[in-house]
Scaffold this active site. Structure first.
Site, PDB file in Angstrom:
ATOM      1  CG  ASN A 223     -10.511   1.658  22.792  1.00 47.94           C
ATOM      2  OD1 ASN A 223     -10.806   0.802  23.625  1.00 47.94           O
ATOM      3  ND2 ASN A 223     -10.257   1.352  21.534  1.00 47.94           N
TER       4      ASN A 223
ATOM      5  CG  ASP B  51      -8.846 -10.047   9.001  1.00 54.30           C
ATOM      6  OD1 ASP B  51      -8.244 -10.348  10.053  1.00 54.30           O
ATOM      7  OD2 ASP B  51      -9.541  -9.040   8.901  1.00 54.30           O
TER       8      ASP B  51
HETATM    9  C1  LIG Z   1      -2.682  -7.676  14.614  1.00 54.11           C
HETATM   10  C2  LIG Z   1      -4.092  -7.216  14.824  1.00 54.11           C
HETATM   11  C3  LIG Z   1      -4.713  -6.462  13.844  1.00 54.11           C
HETATM   12  C4  LIG Z   1      -6.011  -5.988  14.025  1.00 54.11           C
HETATM   13  N1  LIG Z   1      -6.581  -5.209  13.078  1.00 54.11           N
HETATM   14  C5  LIG Z   1      -7.784  -4.635  13.316  1.00 54.11           C
HETATM   15  C6  LIG Z   1      -8.336  -3.717  12.364  1.00 54.11           C
HETATM   16  O1  LIG Z   1      -7.741  -3.452  11.326  1.00 54.11           O
HETATM   17  N2  LIG Z   1      -9.524  -3.133  12.670  1.00 54.11           N
HETATM   18  C7  LIG Z   1     -10.198  -3.392  13.838  1.00 54.11           C
HETATM   19  O2  LIG Z   1     -11.257  -2.788  14.052  1.00 54.11           O
HETATM   20  N3  LIG Z   1      -9.719  -4.278  14.727  1.00 54.11           N
HETATM   21  C8  LIG Z   1      -8.529  -4.904  14.484  1.00 54.11           C
HETATM   22  N4  LIG Z   1      -7.993  -5.787  15.386  1.00 54.11           N
HETATM   23  C9  LIG Z   1      -8.802  -6.179  16.544  1.00 54.11           C
HETATM   24  C10 LIG Z   1      -8.797  -5.176  17.660  1.00 54.11           C
HETATM   25  O3  LIG Z   1      -7.534  -4.710  18.030  1.00 54.11           O
HETATM   26  C11 LIG Z   1      -9.396  -5.867  18.881  1.00 54.11           C
HETATM   27  O4  LIG Z   1     -10.572  -6.462  18.546  1.00 54.11           O
HETATM   28  C12 LIG Z   1      -9.617  -4.919  19.991  1.00 54.11           C
HETATM   29  O5  LIG Z   1      -9.134  -5.585  21.112  1.00 54.11           O
HETATM   30  C13 LIG Z   1     -11.060  -4.522  20.177  1.00 54.11           C
HETATM   31  O6  LIG Z   1     -11.158  -3.771  21.339  1.00 54.11           O
HETATM   32  P1  LIG Z   1     -12.018  -2.425  21.448  1.00 54.11           P
HETATM   33  O7  LIG Z   1     -13.456  -2.807  21.188  1.00 54.11           O
HETATM   34  O8  LIG Z   1     -11.747  -1.973  22.829  1.00 54.11           O
HETATM   35  O9  LIG Z   1     -11.522  -1.472  20.427  1.00 54.11           O
HETATM   36  C14 LIG Z   1      -6.708  -6.301  15.210  1.00 54.11           C
HETATM   37  C15 LIG Z   1      -6.075  -7.058  16.182  1.00 54.11           C
HETATM   38  C16 LIG Z   1      -4.786  -7.523  16.002  1.00 54.11           C
HETATM   39  C17 LIG Z   1      -4.151  -8.324  17.080  1.00 54.11           C
END
Ligand SMILES: Cc1cc2nc3c(=O)[nH]c(=O)nc-3n(C[C@H](O)[C@H](O)[C@H](O)COP(=O)(O)O)c2cc1C
Length: 436
Positions: free
Chosen positions: A139, A246
């Site tokens: 992931n 955020d």
């Molecule tokens: C710049 C940026 C910062 C992010 N920071 C976080 C974070 O600190 N913690 C988190 O859980 N998701 C964060 N996200 C969101 C995740 O990257 C995003 O929801 C992810 O696509 C979820 O996919 P997954 O369920 O496959 O992990 C961030 C996204 C971006 C674009």
């Protein structure tokens, strides 16, 4: 196009700003990035650090499209195509990101930023993190990292996201590698959030060739051309994370989050650190825009979907507009349900016909004003799992945020005289014939 080539191209086209004056990582760099409205920028001299800092390569749709070798109007189709046809990346052994290997890492040597007064500490925010889940595989997503010690960060792991799910299934530490300084393809792929089991690095490779390399100390793979890689473990220890701004540009509060211990840092010889200021354009583009293809895909399963926009006004996360070609009376309502499936954190969605310009907020409001009746055309879904970012949601420690979702079907009703619903058009005349 890889990051270095892209920066060079932007430089040639005079789209890249160079700041030669020495800047401090304490608020100054973040304030300059903000003041430049997040245009692509390189800070050539960073006070106290040998590394340059860059930012802004995903701050608007034109730049993102250019970084992916396409144009703004073809961007949605390109993302949809990558989601449908991921491509396994090639593995190589000799990678730029491992030119320098530091086995006793010290985070004070890395130009992490202090973004705003009131933040809990120095943060890494353009932080593309990869783990392996024993069941669903690799992931990749973003986790912001707050520096708390010589080789320790706290990592924000949001509930129900893959990293957190993997972390919550075991009592062991989890290996994680965090890449900073990435191509547009890697940055976009990391924010696509495809279903579990779909490898985001294969999506990056489908967007643009992305070769990979094995980490030096962990059983993980990272893009060979990343500028920095932090190899480490998410441990069972918790510590203070936050406050930090955020997506909604409101302050996210302090929490107890897992400690990420960095065991090794690898980087390019002349590595450039990547900054990304929280809450602003780049963060918003990366969050909302990659949800458009996932919404498009779900809506296309049930009706003829023409276009999707996740709007800036909704924090680029909570609001979407879906444009459809309506063929059946219940197409609007079907599109609403599918759109919520395509982006689980979306709170409000408006469905419009294909004569409404979804990029014009007044046109969308006009469609709601003239084509929508609340008692018939609205779907309201109370107590739904929603976004942790919405201050008005119901937040309880350790539980998923609850919210009320609303879908507005602003399409022309069926079985009516469609003419009554169409916007009239005046003719434009040549004013030279009328004015002196
Ligand atoms: C710049 C940026 C910062 C992010 N920071 C976080 C974070 O600190 N913690 C988190 O859980 N998701 C964060 N996200 C969101 C995740 O990257 C995003 O929801 C992810 O696509 C979820 O996919 P997954 O369920 O496959 O992990 C961030 C996204 C971006 C674009």
């Amino acid at each position: 196009m890889n990051l270095r080539d892209f920066l060079q191209e932007l430089e040639k086209e005079k789209k890249l700003v160079h700041v030669e004056k020495e800047v401090s990582v304490e608020y100054e760099a973040a304030n300059v990035i903000y003041s430049l409205n997040e245009k692509p920028v390189i800070f050539d001299h960073v006070k106290g650090y040998p590394f340059k800092i860059f930012a802004g390569i995903t701050s608007d749709r034109d730049i993102i499209a250019q970084g992916l070798g396409t144009t703004k109007d073809k961007l949605l189709a390109k993302l949809v195509d990558a989601l449908r046809h991921p491509k396994q990346p090639e593995m190589i052994t000799n990678a730029p990101c491992q030119e320098v290997v530091v086995k006793d890492p010290d985070l004070s040597t890395i130009p992490l930023l202090f973004h705003l007064d009131g933040d809990g500490g120095r943060y890494g925010s353009a932080t593309v993190a990869t783990i392996k889940d024993p069941e669903t595989g690799r992931n990749v997503c973003y986790h912001r990292l707050m520096e708390i010690g010589k080789n320790k960060f706290t990592a924000r792991l949001i509930k129900k996201r893959q990293t957190r799910t993997t972390y919550d299934k075991t009592d062991e530490d989890i290996e994680m590698a965090v890449c900073v300084g990435n191509s547009v393809a890697v940055m976009i792929a990391a924010s696509l959030g495809p279903p579990p089991g779909v490898d985001e690095f294969s999506l990056a490779n489908a967007l643009d060739e992305t070769k990979m390399v094995k980490c030096v100390t962990k059983d993980l793979e990272v893009p060979a051309e990343s500028e920095f890689v932090f190899e480490g473990r998410i441990t069972r220890n918790l510590d203070r994370e936050g406050p930090f701004v955020d997506l909604t540009e409101t302050r996210d509060f302090e929490r107890q989050e897992p400690v990420f211990v960095v065991d090794c840092i690898t980087h390019r010889k002349d590595a450039m650190y990547q900054a990304l200021i929280p809450g602003r354009l780049e963060h918003k583009m990366l969050m909302g825009m990659p949800k458009e293809p996932t919404i498009y895909d779900e809506v296309s399963k049930v009706v003829s979907c023409k276009n999707v926009l996740v709007t800036m006004g909704g924090g680029s996360w909570l609001h979407g507009i879906v444009q459809i070609q309506k063929q059946h009376p219940d197409d609007g309502k079907k599109a609403i349900e599918a759109a919520f499936n395509g982006h689980k954190s979306m709170k409000h969605v408006v469905v419009v016909d294909d004569d409404v310009d979804i990029y014009d907020p007044q046109a969308v409001e006009w469609a709601i004003a003239t084509r929508f009746q609340g008692h018939n055309d609205m779907i309201m879904k109370p107590d739904q799992p929603g976004s942790s970012l919405d201050p008005s949601g119901k937040h309880e420690e350790g539980k998923k945020t609850l919210t009320t979702k609303i879908g507005i079907d602003a399409t022309i009703p069926s079985d009516v005289d469609k003419k009554k619903y169409e916007i009239v058009k005046y003719k434009t005349v040549d004013l030279h014939d009328y004015l002196r």
